[in-house]
Design a protein around this motif. Sequence first.
Motif, mmCIF file in Angstrom:
data_model
loop_
_atom_site.group_PDB
_atom_site.id
_atom_site.type_symbol
_atom_site.label_atom_id
_atom_site.label_comp_id
_atom_site.label_asym_id
_atom_site.label_seq_id
_atom_site.Cartn_x
_atom_site.Cartn_y
_atom_site.Cartn_z
ATOM 1 N N THR A 30 -5.005 62.491 106.437
ATOM 2 C CA THR A 30 -4.512 61.341 107.188
ATOM 3 C C THR A 30 -4.213 61.732 108.630
ATOM 4 O OG1 THR A 30 -3.561 60.438 105.166
ATOM 5 C CG2 THR A 30 -2.808 59.484 107.227
ATOM 6 N N THR A 66 -7.440 61.806 110.371
ATOM 7 C CA THR A 66 -7.945 60.439 110.557
ATOM 8 C C THR A 66 -7.257 59.770 111.731
ATOM 9 O OG1 THR A 66 -8.442 60.238 108.209
ATOM 10 C CG2 THR A 66 -8.195 58.190 109.429
ATOM 11 N N TRP A 82 3.156 55.569 106.186
ATOM 12 C CA TRP A 82 3.252 55.420 104.733
ATOM 13 C C TRP A 82 4.589 54.787 104.369
ATOM 14 C CZ3 TRP A 82 1.400 60.833 102.609
ATOM 15 C CH2 TRP A 82 0.056 61.010 102.940
ATOM 16 N N VAL A 126 -4.614 57.390 103.641
ATOM 17 C CA VAL A 126 -5.923 57.009 104.124
ATOM 18 C C VAL A 126 -6.992 58.037 103.818
ATOM 19 C CG1 VAL A 126 -5.274 55.388 105.910
ATOM 20 C CG2 VAL A 126 -5.285 57.799 106.436
#
Length: 144
Positions: free
Chosen positions: A15, A18, A62, A82
């Motif tokens: 994540t 990303t 989150w 993700v």
Amino acid sequence: MENRRKEVGQLIKATRRTKKMRSQKALADHVGVHETSVANAETGSSRVGEAVYQAIEGGLGWPHNSIMDYIEGRQPALPGAVAGGDSAEISEAHQKIIAMSERELAERIVDIAEASPQAAISYAEDALRIRREHVERQRGIVVE
């Protein structure tokens, strides 16, 4: 529990990447914790405390306590992760943010701020973006 910590670590790392944070230091600076804490979280170390996980959650967008709930078996999956691009899980996390009242959202931001003011700012920005995009979709405005 150890396997779940390792899974969490892999998801944090994926994540982070990303979200264009190329280093553990970048995430650490973003959420206001030490780089070693992020490194420990990404490797699945049992030495990571709840406050560090909460700061990381806020920084990655989150839901609050999702990491500890997953590690301790109170939740079967990590919503909002993700890694792997699972849009159903992302959608679930976004739905939680959309469904929050303004008071709940404010309380969540205060909770995160106690662990990391920088993570709280990041979470607030993400939550506002998610809510704005939701309203725009409802109005039929194209969201890029």
